[in-house]
Design a protein around this motif. Structure first.
Motif, PDB file in Angstrom:
ATOM      1  N   THR A 176       2.490   4.318  -4.954  1.00  0.00           N
ATOM      2  CA  THR A 176       2.943   5.714  -4.875  1.00  0.00           C
ATOM      3  C   THR A 176       2.927   6.365  -6.249  1.00  0.00           C
ATOM      4  OG1 THR A 176       4.344   5.199  -2.970  1.00  0.00           O
ATOM      5  CG2 THR A 176       4.834   7.217  -4.181  1.00  0.00           C
ATOM      6  N   THR A 186       0.827  -1.219   0.000  1.00  0.00           N
ATOM      7  CA  THR A 186       0.000   0.000   0.000  1.00  0.00           C
ATOM      8  C   THR A 186       0.855   1.260   0.000  1.00  0.00           C
ATOM      9  OG1 THR A 186      -0.146  -0.195   2.413  1.00  0.00           O
ATOM     10  CG2 THR A 186      -1.975  -1.108   1.109  1.00  0.00           C
ATOM     11  N   ASN A 187       2.047   1.183   0.555  1.00  0.00           N
ATOM     12  CA  ASN A 187       2.981   2.307   0.523  1.00  0.00           C
ATOM     13  C   ASN A 187       4.152   2.021  -0.406  1.00  0.00           C
ATOM     14  OD1 ASN A 187       1.546   3.854   2.511  1.00  0.00           O
ATOM     15  ND2 ASN A 187       2.402   2.514   4.094  1.00  0.00           N
TER      16      ASN A 187
END
Length: 227
Positions: free
Chosen positions: A74, A68-69
């Motif tokens: 991103t 997710t990061n």
């Protein structure tokens, strides 16, 4: 027991899904290396570089790409394609992706060994008889390289079906493979008889596949690829 049977079938399905992906991606790479002029050693060195990095580290790197990061989420948010992170990890697709990342060099090496033994003058002879490059590839090069492709497919299938790290790191609870059951039985539950029985079952299934391959094609090509 249905529980073990279903996970065994899932394991075989994931391995069977990974193998053709490796073949489709690995054959063009192997063909390019085999037909390269003057820089085969460098290309083979680049192909071997992943083996210099730990398999666990290579597998965990996908967390920093698909998380997710991670880099992909991103980039998608920075480009305005998505407004929030997309859950890409912990499913069967990411398990297959991780297995392809791990197994692809084995496929390329086996196909390369097979293609390197094909006389290029045979393709020229086919061209002199009126065949196009595509026809000479389909009717001359591809059939002669099938033993290498079969050896690479066997390696990818067996190694993929017996893996433990990839589903443990990239898969979810529903994506456990048979090796995860063996680990759970022996390490977590300390049930050594069950772990041994599961190990022998997996060994028997994969051993039967290897014996089938040996009956029809022999182990010579596989030994060339491993060497």
């Amino acid at each position: 027991d249905r529980f073990f049977r279903d996970i065994l079938l899932t394991t075989l399905r994931i391995a069977a899904s990974t193998t053709p992906v490796c073949a489709l991606m690995g054959y063009p790479s192997a063909y390019f290396i085999a037909r390269a002029k003057g820089n085969k050693a460098l290309l083979l060195l680049l192909l071997m570089l992943p083996f210099w990095i730990s398999y666990i580290i290579r597998t965990m790197s996908w967390i920093y790409i698909l998380g997710t990061n991670g880099a992909l989420n991103t980039a998608l948010q920075w480009l305005g394609i998505t407004s929030e992170p997309i859950q890409m990890l912990y499913n069967e697709t990411t398990v297959i992706l991780g297995l392809v990342h791990f197994l692809l060099p084995f496929m390329v090496l086996n196909v390369y060994v097979s293609l390197d033994g094909v006389d290029e003058t045979l393709e020229d002879a086919a061209g002199s008889l009126g065949a196009t490059k595509w026809q000479s590839f389909l009717q001359v090069t591809l059939p002669l390289s099938l033993p290498g492709l079969a050896a690479g497919g066997l390696l990818c299938f067996v190694l993929g079906a017996g893996t433990y790290i990839t589903p443990a790191v990239l898969g979810g609870p529903r994506d456990a493979m048979f090796a995860n059951l063996v680990y759970e039985a022996i390490i977590t539950q300390l049930n050594w008889p069950l772990g041994a029985a599961l190990s022998l079952l997996l060994l028997g299934v994969l051993g039967a596949l290897v014996m089938l391959y040996n009956h029809f094609l022999g182990m010579g090509q596989l030994m060339k690829g491993l060497g």
